[in-house]
Design a protein around this motif. Structure first.
Motif, mmCIF file in Angstrom:
data_model
loop_
_atom_site.group_PDB
_atom_site.id
_atom_site.type_symbol
_atom_site.label_atom_id
_atom_site.label_comp_id
_atom_site.label_asym_id
_atom_site.label_seq_id
_atom_site.Cartn_x
_atom_site.Cartn_y
_atom_site.Cartn_z
ATOM 1 N N LEU A 40 1.014 -1.210 -0.166
ATOM 2 C CA LEU A 40 -0.105 -0.051 -0.118
ATOM 3 C C LEU A 40 0.450 1.198 0.497
ATOM 4 C CD1 LEU A 40 -3.019 0.919 0.312
ATOM 5 C CD2 LEU A 40 -2.908 1.012 2.341
ATOM 6 N N PRO B 208 1.363 5.124 0.817
ATOM 7 C CA PRO B 208 0.711 6.268 0.612
ATOM 8 C C PRO B 208 1.562 7.603 -0.102
ATOM 9 C CG PRO B 208 2.016 4.891 2.588
ATOM 10 C CD PRO B 208 2.184 4.899 1.184
ATOM 11 N N ILE C 251 4.589 10.161 -0.015
ATOM 12 C CA ILE C 251 5.307 10.492 1.587
ATOM 13 C C ILE C 251 6.765 10.617 1.779
ATOM 14 C CG2 ILE C 251 4.114 10.596 3.969
ATOM 15 C CD1 ILE C 251 1.706 10.328 2.515
ATOM 16 N N GLU C 252 7.401 11.128 2.370
ATOM 17 C CA GLU C 252 8.679 10.702 2.802
ATOM 18 C C GLU C 252 8.556 10.921 4.580
ATOM 19 O OE1 GLU C 252 11.288 13.968 1.249
ATOM 20 O OE2 GLU C 252 11.125 12.831 -0.700
ATOM 21 N N ALA C 253 8.832 10.020 5.050
ATOM 22 C CA ALA C 253 8.618 10.089 6.767
ATOM 23 C C ALA C 253 9.009 11.486 7.423
ATOM 24 C CB ALA C 253 8.898 8.719 6.661
ATOM 25 N N GLY C 254 10.206 12.116 6.400
ATOM 26 C CA GLY C 254 10.705 12.405 7.502
ATOM 27 C C GLY C 254 9.898 14.259 8.130
ATOM 28 N N LEU D 3 2.792 15.553 6.294
ATOM 29 C CA LEU D 3 2.173 15.746 5.664
ATOM 30 C C LEU D 3 2.496 17.145 5.112
ATOM 31 C CD1 LEU D 3 -1.046 13.629 6.662
ATOM 32 C CD2 LEU D 3 0.935 13.072 5.031
ATOM 33 N N GLN E 74 -6.078 19.844 3.724
ATOM 34 C CA GLN E 74 -6.492 19.099 3.464
ATOM 35 C C GLN E 74 -8.140 18.861 2.925
ATOM 36 O OE1 GLN E 74 -6.495 15.137 6.512
ATOM 37 N NE2 GLN E 74 -4.333 15.222 6.450
ATOM 38 N N THR F 27 -9.029 11.593 1.893
ATOM 39 C CA THR F 27 -8.313 10.796 2.010
ATOM 40 C C THR F 27 -8.453 9.208 1.794
ATOM 41 O OG1 THR F 27 -7.031 11.193 3.664
ATOM 42 C CG2 THR F 27 -6.074 8.823 2.702
ATOM 43 N N GLY G 78 -8.580 5.321 -0.659
ATOM 44 C CA GLY G 78 -8.085 4.531 0.132
ATOM 45 C C GLY G 78 -8.040 3.431 -1.457
ATOM 46 N N ARG H 287 -1.750 -0.850 -4.848
ATOM 47 C CA ARG H 287 -2.915 0.053 -4.004
ATOM 48 C C ARG H 287 -2.139 1.415 -3.500
ATOM 49 N NH1 ARG H 287 -7.739 -0.174 -3.944
ATOM 50 N NH2 ARG H 287 -8.726 -2.390 -4.652
ATOM 51 N N LEU I 108 -3.059 5.091 -1.635
ATOM 52 C CA LEU I 108 -3.523 5.558 -0.751
ATOM 53 C C LEU I 108 -3.098 7.270 -0.507
ATOM 54 C CD1 LEU I 108 -5.339 5.315 2.346
ATOM 55 C CD2 LEU I 108 -2.820 5.044 3.642
ATOM 56 N N VAL J 61 -3.791 11.037 0.197
ATOM 57 C CA VAL J 61 -4.201 12.073 1.032
ATOM 58 C C VAL J 61 -4.178 13.631 0.075
ATOM 59 C CG1 VAL J 61 -4.187 13.398 2.997
ATOM 60 C CG2 VAL J 61 -3.056 10.580 2.603
#
Lengths: 216, 216
Positions: free
Chosen positions: B7, B9, B43-46, B49, B70, B73, B75, B84, B86, B88
């Motif tokens: 999945l 994101p 999406i970078e976790a650093g 959002l 925002q 989202t 899915g 798939r 996800l 946002v």
DNA sequence: AGAATAGTGTCTCTCAGACATTATTTG
DNA sequence: CAAATAATGTCTGAGAGACACTATTCT
């Protein structure tokens, strides 16, 4: 900048219910102090997001097809075990006649007991509450917290509990009735006072309300 | 049920702008027919959002600190290459004096040219548009599409373009002024007609508007 | 002077909020 | 008949919408 960190997509549900004259939410109680948590589940790629939420709830309580609404997606919430979570948060409403079940991993907590909740959870809860109150005004979503038939007094009481303020009886009835979303049924007697007319919402109003959902 | 499916994101941005008397959105033009797509990024976790979205936009255009909100989202959107996503989705507003740049991978498309958009993108676009129109009513977010100072006529025109309907001049001014979110500046002359007073929004109103954001 | 755009005030109608009394049932 | 709850209508004030003319600048 470490792109190696993995990002775990999950769903969270804020499930509201009316119990003992109070608005309550479902939480996992935690071992120590006030570290409660809302029901959470990993997102399975097999079904839709809403489907995931319904599945998650089905594991906790014996009710199906619950009113659901997406709330917000938090990306920088909890950093746990060095892993980041991407939480898609929903809020849900459970009719109060279906709220009596026991599952050893969840309990109901009144939303007004604010210090039962850690900071982050409180933030989410407040937002969910704002949304619920707001929707109540323009969409009459209050029905979702009541059994299929209900009296106008019960409905008014529901509104008062959620909004946490008293409402005028005549104005309330006028507004609800002219919104044209409920229809009368028959009578019922309680032990006390004059019997109240019971209403249910118009089945075709459900679609109408869905359509009115500006924030699906 | 194959939990082995991964999945992914991602974030998506619907960036609106006023150009040539029309509300337009930024899209990647596509090789064939009408397969346009909105700007998307992993999406970078650093970072947060919102930070991710700002980064994504910075790669495409020379503007910083854009109004963001925002949206939703999704899915179960696109299933591509067996994976798939996800998504946002955010919507963003770009002041029209910053919209003249060229980047070979993006173009502006008027939102009213509905058949420029594939079905799924159209659904998202419609939702973004509903939200924009809605917010316009109660939050005066229209400023975000204009330069720092602007005349009331320009503001009214902005509203008319977005809402796609004519507005009464006097009622418009009354409403905007008594909302107390803009303040006058000095004059400016255009080649034509009587010079208009220029306004800017009150810097303290920005915070106020943020606070009024029921849907952060 | 004419063209172009900016700026201004009133009336009416609808809707929201305040408010008190009568009606029906049970014990 | 007393206690308890259900049901009902009016008045007032605020805000939204319809509406037309005067003011200032430029060429």
């Amino acid at each position: 900048m470490s792109t190696t960190e993995s990002l775990i997509p999950e769903i969270k549900v804020i499930l509201f219910c009316l119990k003992e004259e109070a608005l309550q939410v479902l939480v996992h109680p935690s071992d120590s102090q006030n570290r409660v948590d809302f029901p959470t589940g990993l997102i399975e790629a097999g079904s839709s997001l809403e489907g995931n939420v319904q599945n998650c709830l089905r594991k906790l309580l014996p009710a199906d097809e619950i009113y659901l609404e997406q709330l917000f997606t938090y990306g920088d919430g909890l950093v746990e075990q060095g892993q980041r979570h991407l939480s898609v948060v929903y809020f849900a409403l459970l009719p109060n006649n279906k709220s009596d079940f026991t599952h050893h991993h969840v309990i109901w907590k009144p939303v007004l007991e604010r210090n039962s909740f850690p900071e982050y959870e409180l933030e989410i809860l407040d937002y969910a509450l704002r949304r619920l109150r707001y929707k109540l005004e323009y969409t009459a979503v209050g029905f979702e917290l009541l059994p299929e038939t209900f009296s106008l007094s019960e409905l008014q009481r529901t509104y008062e509990i959620i909004l946490d303020e008293p409402l005028d009886k005549r104005n309330f009835r006028r507004r609800i009735l002219q919104a044209n979303i409920i229809e009368p049924t028959t009578y019922r007697k309680t032990g006390e006072g004059r019997p109240a007319a019971l209403y249910r919402y118009r089945s075709d109003a459900v679609a109408e309300i869905k359509a009115r959902r500006l924030f699906p």
